[in-house]
Design a protein around this motif. Sequence first.
Motif, short mmCIF file in Angstrom:
data_model
loop_
_atom_site.label_atom_id
_atom_site.label_comp_id
_atom_site.label_asym_id
_atom_site.label_seq_id
_atom_site.Cartn_x
_atom_site.Cartn_y
_atom_site.Cartn_z
N LYS A 213 -19.53 -26.98 -12.20
CA LYS A 213 -19.59 -28.31 -11.57
C LYS A 213 -19.39 -28.21 -10.05
N TRP A 214 -18.47 -27.36 -9.62
CA TRP A 214 -18.25 -27.17 -8.19
C TRP A 214 -19.50 -26.57 -7.54
N LEU A 215 -20.09 -25.56 -8.19
CA LEU A 215 -21.30 -24.93 -7.66
C LEU A 215 -22.47 -25.92 -7.62
N ALA A 216 -22.54 -26.82 -8.58
CA ALA A 216 -23.60 -27.83 -8.59
C ALA A 216 -23.48 -28.74 -7.37
N ARG A 217 -22.25 -29.16 -7.05
CA ARG A 217 -22.06 -30.00 -5.86
C ARG A 217 -22.39 -29.21 -4.59
N TRP A 218 -22.04 -27.95 -4.57
CA TRP A 218 -22.33 -27.07 -3.43
C TRP A 218 -23.85 -26.96 -3.24
N ALA A 219 -24.58 -26.68 -4.32
CA ALA A 219 -26.04 -26.54 -4.23
C ALA A 219 -26.68 -27.85 -3.79
N HIS A 220 -26.15 -28.96 -4.25
CA HIS A 220 -26.67 -30.27 -3.84
C HIS A 220 -26.51 -30.47 -2.32
N MET A 221 -25.37 -30.07 -1.79
CA MET A 221 -25.15 -30.16 -0.34
C MET A 221 -26.18 -29.29 0.40
N LEU A 222 -26.44 -28.10 -0.11
CA LEU A 222 -27.45 -27.23 0.52
C LEU A 222 -28.84 -27.87 0.44
N ASP A 223 -29.13 -28.49 -0.70
CA ASP A 223 -30.43 -29.16 -0.88
C ASP A 223 -30.64 -30.25 0.17
N LEU A 224 -29.58 -30.96 0.48
CA LEU A 224 -29.69 -32.05 1.45
C LEU A 224 -29.77 -31.57 2.90
N TRP A 225 -29.31 -30.38 3.15
CA TRP A 225 -29.17 -29.87 4.51
C TRP A 225 -30.46 -29.31 5.10
N VAL A 226 -31.39 -28.87 4.29
CA VAL A 226 -32.58 -28.18 4.77
C VAL A 226 -33.64 -29.14 5.30
N ASP A 227 -34.66 -28.56 5.92
CA ASP A 227 -35.76 -29.35 6.49
C ASP A 227 -36.69 -29.93 5.43
N VAL A 228 -36.99 -29.13 4.40
CA VAL A 228 -37.97 -29.51 3.38
C VAL A 228 -37.39 -29.20 2.00
N ARG A 229 -37.67 -30.08 1.04
CA ARG A 229 -37.28 -29.84 -0.34
C ARG A 229 -38.54 -29.85 -1.21
N ILE A 230 -38.60 -28.90 -2.13
CA ILE A 230 -39.70 -28.82 -3.09
C ILE A 230 -39.12 -29.19 -4.45
N PHE A 231 -39.69 -30.22 -5.08
CA PHE A 231 -39.20 -30.69 -6.37
C PHE A 231 -40.18 -30.31 -7.46
N ASN A 232 -39.65 -29.96 -8.63
CA ASN A 232 -40.53 -29.63 -9.74
C ASN A 232 -40.78 -30.82 -10.66
N HIS A 233 -40.23 -31.99 -10.29
CA HIS A 233 -40.46 -33.18 -11.10
C HIS A 233 -40.29 -34.43 -10.23
N PRO A 234 -41.14 -35.45 -10.42
CA PRO A 234 -41.03 -36.65 -9.59
C PRO A 234 -39.70 -37.40 -9.73
N ASP A 235 -39.04 -37.29 -10.89
CA ASP A 235 -37.74 -37.94 -11.05
C ASP A 235 -36.70 -37.35 -10.10
N LEU A 236 -36.78 -36.04 -9.87
CA LEU A 236 -35.87 -35.41 -8.91
C LEU A 236 -36.13 -35.94 -7.50
N LEU A 237 -37.39 -36.08 -7.16
CA LEU A 237 -37.74 -36.64 -5.86
C LEU A 237 -37.16 -38.04 -5.71
N SER A 238 -37.25 -38.85 -6.75
CA SER A 238 -36.68 -40.19 -6.70
C SER A 238 -35.17 -40.15 -6.54
N TYR A 239 -34.52 -39.22 -7.20
CA TYR A 239 -33.06 -39.11 -7.11
C TYR A 239 -32.62 -38.82 -5.68
N TYR A 240 -33.34 -37.93 -5.01
CA TYR A 240 -32.97 -37.57 -3.65
C TYR A 240 -33.40 -38.64 -2.67
#
Length: 149
Positions: A122-149
């Motif tokens: 759970k801690w690593l999941a929150r960590w990875a989420h923070m990294l996901d938000l920090w970058v310039d570009v995100r690549i999603f493998n599903h449109p629902d993930l794109l909606s979540y972000y």
Amino acid sequence: MSKGVRVLYLCDFNLSRFSGKDRATRQKLSALRSKVSEFYLVSDESKSFFSRCFSIFFLDIKAAMVLLRCKPNVFISRGYCGFISILVAKLMSVITIREVHANAIEEAHLLPYHGLKLLLIKWLARWAHMLDLWVDVRIFNHPDLLSYY
């Protein structure tokens, strides 16, 4: 992408296994490698969960060193590692990209783990989420993930 582009790809799991995620990532990287002029890969070769947890930091340092030495144009990361290397890439004006394959924060409670292992996940999941938000570009493998972000 075109020739002349140099890419560093960082992932925190072992690509030599035969599971679906590993095989699919190898296939994706093979296709990407054929489209760029230089391709660098940093991945984990450890097998156990706990050795993977400790290797996250060392993979990140290794990726930062590749960034400094090889100066790629694009840095793609996936998983739990990337804080130091994303920071180095941003300081070098390298395009940073994260592959997002799941909403691990919401999915952690579905895993069959308990106790310390689940708490770490759970801690690593929150960590990875923070990294996901920090970058310039995100690549999603599903449109629902794109909606979540």
